[in-house]
Design an enzyme around this catalytic site. Structure first.
Site, PDB file in Angstrom:
ATOM      1  N   LYS A 131     -10.145   2.097  -3.105  1.00 29.52           N
ATOM      2  CA  LYS A 131     -10.562   1.325  -1.575  1.00 29.52           C
ATOM      3  C   LYS A 131     -11.887   1.487  -1.419  1.00 29.52           C
ATOM      4  CE  LYS A 131      -8.624   0.894   2.822  1.00 29.52           C
ATOM      5  NZ  LYS A 131      -7.526   1.392   3.976  1.00 29.52           N
ATOM      6  N   CYS A 176      -5.216  -3.037   2.958  1.00 27.20           N
ATOM      7  CA  CYS A 176      -5.002  -2.954   4.516  1.00 27.20           C
ATOM      8  C   CYS A 176      -6.185  -3.252   5.325  1.00 27.20           C
ATOM      9  CB  CYS A 176      -4.603  -1.513   4.949  1.00 27.20           C
ATOM     10  SG  CYS A 176      -3.840  -1.564   6.471  1.00 27.20           S
ATOM     11  N   GLU A 198       0.904  -1.216   0.066  1.00 30.83           N
ATOM     12  CA  GLU A 198       0.005  -0.028   0.029  1.00 30.83           C
ATOM     13  C   GLU A 198       0.974   1.063  -0.032  1.00 30.83           C
ATOM     14  OE1 GLU A 198      -3.207   2.183   2.974  1.00 30.83           O
ATOM     15  OE2 GLU A 198      -2.088   0.511   3.702  1.00 30.83           O
TER      16      GLU A 198
END
Length: 205
Positions: free
Chosen positions: A92, A143, A37
């Site tokens: 995301k 994440c 990330e």
């Protein structure tokens, strides 16, 4: 190095390191490489020189990397997939409360002003992203998304995840994340390829 990662003067070092890793993977005859990330700590789509270099290298190896994405005056934490000279960007879907957005709409501006130098919250995609590499379908996870059970309920059997956990060193947070990934991967019969900054990357099934 997390305290330097987002410093303007240090970004060229991060970029150079990324390209060194990619070129080594090409030399070692890997078919794909997954960087963590925010491996590129900038709005990658606004840097066409870097985009072009990655597209050229993607003729030799599939490159999956984390970076920021700017679109329609909105900010996204995203995954970039470079393959055969083309790029797919997956934004995301689940953000970290108080880390990537303020879950208090009436106080959002005040909190961002006090603690985040007037920065804006990240925006989100409408759903979890999915993409293909050489006819294999993968679920995209960045994440915090790796700890969501809903992600593992999706049909693809493979998950490519990326995390920047250097923020949490020392902390038990990486261990908690790993534990949840193992539970959900086993429950839903997924294979998770997890690229991590600050800790050892993993393949979990």
């Amino acid at each position: 190095m997390q305290n330097l990662k987002w410093k303007k003067f240090y970004i060229p070092v991060e970029i150079k390191n990324n390209f060194n890793i990619i070129n080594k993977a090409i030399t070692d005859n890997y078919e794909a490489i997954v960087l963590p990330e925010s491996a590129f700590p900038l709005f990658l789509n606004l840097h066409q020189d870097l985009m072009q270099k990655l597209k050229i290298l993607s003729q030799k190896i599939v490159i999956i990397t984390g970076a920021l994405h700017y679109k329609n005056r909105k900010f996204f934490n995203s995954t970039y997939v470079f393959e055969n000279g083309k790029v797919t960007i997956l934004d995301k879907h689940l953000l970290v409360p108080f880390g990537e957005y303020i879950p208090l709409p009436f106080f959002e501006k005040e909190i961002n002003h006090l603690f985040f130098a007037d920065s804006s919250d990240f925006s989100v995609s409408k759903k979890f992203g999915e993409f293909k590499i050489k006819n294999y379908k993968f679920i995209n996870a960045i994440c915090y998304e790796l700890t969501s059970e809903d992600l593992y309920k999706l049909k693809p059997n493979y998950v490519i995840g990326m995390s920047n956990l250097a923020w949490f060193n020392p902390s038990i947070m990486p261990s908690i994340q790993e534990m949840l990934i193992k539970i959900y991967a086993k429950k839903y019969k997924k294979m998770v390829f997890h690229s991590i900054n600050g800790f050892k990357s993993q393949t979990i099934k």
